[in-house]
Design a protein around this motif. Structure first.
Motif, PDB file in Angstrom:
ATOM      1  N   ARG A 128       3.413  41.720  73.909  1.00 44.51           N
ATOM      2  CA  ARG A 128       3.353  42.205  75.299  1.00 44.51           C
ATOM      3  C   ARG A 128       1.923  42.295  75.812  1.00 44.51           C
ATOM      4  O   ARG A 128       1.643  41.978  76.968  1.00 44.51           O
ATOM      5  CB  ARG A 128       4.015  43.576  75.413  1.00 44.51           C
ATOM      6  CG  ARG A 128       5.519  43.545  75.336  1.00 44.51           C
ATOM      7  CD  ARG A 128       6.123  44.918  75.484  1.00 44.51           C
ATOM      8  NE  ARG A 128       5.864  45.465  76.805  1.00 44.51           N
ATOM      9  CZ  ARG A 128       5.920  46.771  77.087  1.00 44.51           C
ATOM     10  NH1 ARG A 128       6.217  47.648  76.154  1.00 44.51           N
ATOM     11  NH2 ARG A 128       5.673  47.193  78.306  1.00 44.51           N
ATOM     12  N   ARG A 185       0.834  39.264  79.457  1.00 48.96           N
ATOM     13  CA  ARG A 185       1.052  40.133  80.614  1.00 48.96           C
ATOM     14  C   ARG A 185       1.429  39.364  81.872  1.00 48.96           C
ATOM     15  O   ARG A 185       2.090  39.894  82.735  1.00 48.96           O
ATOM     16  CB  ARG A 185      -0.212  40.951  80.896  1.00 48.96           C
ATOM     17  CG  ARG A 185      -0.595  41.939  79.835  1.00 48.96           C
ATOM     18  CD  ARG A 185       0.312  43.101  79.810  1.00 48.96           C
ATOM     19  NE  ARG A 185       0.202  43.831  81.075  1.00 48.96           N
ATOM     20  CZ  ARG A 185       0.808  44.966  81.326  1.00 48.96           C
ATOM     21  NH1 ARG A 185       1.570  45.509  80.429  1.00 48.96           N
ATOM     22  NH2 ARG A 185       0.664  45.556  82.491  1.00 48.96           N
ATOM     23  N   ASP A 226       3.562  49.868  80.511  1.00 49.48           N
ATOM     24  CA  ASP A 226       4.542  49.958  81.591  1.00 49.48           C
ATOM     25  C   ASP A 226       3.894  49.907  82.979  1.00 49.48           C
ATOM     26  O   ASP A 226       4.592  49.790  83.981  1.00 49.48           O
ATOM     27  CB  ASP A 226       5.361  51.242  81.455  1.00 49.48           C
ATOM     28  CG  ASP A 226       6.264  51.210  80.235  1.00 49.48           C
ATOM     29  OD1 ASP A 226       6.629  50.107  79.775  1.00 49.48           O
ATOM     30  OD2 ASP A 226       6.605  52.299  79.722  1.00 49.48           O
ATOM     31  N   VAL A 227       2.570  49.971  83.032  1.00 51.66           N
ATOM     32  CA  VAL A 227       1.843  49.942  84.312  1.00 51.66           C
ATOM     33  C   VAL A 227       1.627  48.479  84.725  1.00 51.66           C
ATOM     34  O   VAL A 227       1.317  47.624  83.899  1.00 51.66           O
ATOM     35  CB  VAL A 227       0.481  50.666  84.177  1.00 51.66           C
ATOM     36  CG1 VAL A 227      -0.304  50.596  85.466  1.00 51.66           C
ATOM     37  CG2 VAL A 227       0.696  52.106  83.739  1.00 51.66           C
ATOM     38  N   GLN A 228       1.783  48.216  86.013  1.00 50.04           N
ATOM     39  CA  GLN A 228       1.591  46.856  86.530  1.00 50.04           C
ATOM     40  C   GLN A 228       0.144  46.398  86.367  1.00 50.04           C
ATOM     41  O   GLN A 228      -0.794  47.197  86.450  1.00 50.04           O
ATOM     42  CB  GLN A 228       1.985  46.794  87.996  1.00 50.04           C
ATOM     43  CG  GLN A 228       3.448  47.033  88.236  1.00 50.04           C
ATOM     44  CD  GLN A 228       3.778  46.984  89.714  1.00 50.04           C
ATOM     45  OE1 GLN A 228       2.937  46.702  90.575  1.00 50.04           O
ATOM     46  NE2 GLN A 228       5.035  47.245  90.031  1.00 50.04           N
ATOM     47  N   ASP A 229      -0.011  45.101  86.176  1.00 51.60           N
ATOM     48  CA  ASP A 229      -1.337  44.511  85.956  1.00 51.60           C
ATOM     49  C   ASP A 229      -2.331  44.853  87.056  1.00 51.60           C
ATOM     50  O   ASP A 229      -3.480  45.195  86.771  1.00 51.60           O
ATOM     51  CB  ASP A 229      -1.242  42.987  85.846  1.00 51.60           C
ATOM     52  CG  ASP A 229      -0.676  42.523  84.524  1.00 51.60           C
ATOM     53  OD1 ASP A 229      -0.562  43.347  83.601  1.00 51.60           O
ATOM     54  OD2 ASP A 229      -0.351  41.325  84.418  1.00 51.60           O
ATOM     55  N   GLN A 230      -1.940  44.717  88.311  1.00 55.56           N
ATOM     56  CA  GLN A 230      -2.870  44.966  89.413  1.00 55.56           C
ATOM     57  C   GLN A 230      -3.394  46.397  89.388  1.00 55.56           C
ATOM     58  O   GLN A 230      -4.563  46.646  89.664  1.00 55.56           O
ATOM     59  CB  GLN A 230      -2.193  44.680  90.761  1.00 55.56           C
ATOM     60  CG  GLN A 230      -1.897  43.216  90.987  1.00 55.56           C
ATOM     61  CD  GLN A 230      -3.152  42.383  91.145  1.00 55.56           C
ATOM     62  OE1 GLN A 230      -4.235  42.884  91.440  1.00 55.56           O
ATOM     63  NE2 GLN A 230      -3.033  41.088  90.941  1.00 55.56           N
ATOM     64  N   MET A 231      -2.520  47.334  89.043  1.00 51.60           N
ATOM     65  CA  MET A 231      -2.923  48.729  88.987  1.00 51.60           C
ATOM     66  C   MET A 231      -3.890  48.954  87.815  1.00 51.60           C
ATOM     67  O   MET A 231      -4.927  49.594  87.969  1.00 51.60           O
ATOM     68  CB  MET A 231      -1.706  49.646  88.848  1.00 51.60           C
ATOM     69  CG  MET A 231      -2.051  51.119  88.975  1.00 51.60           C
ATOM     70  SD  MET A 231      -0.585  52.161  89.021  1.00 51.60           S
ATOM     71  CE  MET A 231       0.105  51.668  90.587  1.00 51.60           C
TER      72      MET A 231
END
Length: 102
Positions: free
Chosen positions: A21, A25, A58-63
């Protein structure tokens, strides 16, 4: 760097899934940031540290990228010792590779 340097024999199934994972990403910058950090640490991590990294995944890539570059503050549930260690890890690498001159 194109992926993990850890072999399947070095880690259990849970850690193998997490390695995959981290290196897949969808955003290459995050693959490199998360993947290189996890490669350097996962073999020695406790189950609690693995859980903390799973939480970050679990956090989005952009964030996540916004947090890394300081564009957005890191929310309290994610501003953990593991997060701060990952930022230090990459800051140290950048300095060592001559990307920043402090």
């Amino acid at each position: 760097m194109t992926g993990t340097t850890i072999t399947s024999a070095e880690v259990d199934a849970r850690r193998r899934r997490l390695l995959f994972r981290a290196w897949h990403r969808g955003m290459r910058e995050m693959d490199l940031l998360l993947g290189s950090y996890i490669d350097a640490h996962i073999v020695a991590w406790s189950d609690d540290e693995v859980s903390a990294f799973e939480h970050l995944m679990d956090v989005q890539d952009q964030m996540l990228l916004g947090w890394f570059v300081g564009r957005e503050p890191v929310p309290e549930p994610y501003d953990t010792p593991l997060w701060r260690d990952m930022v230090r890890f990459h800051s140290g690498r950048a300095i060592a590779e001559g990307l920043y001159d402090l």
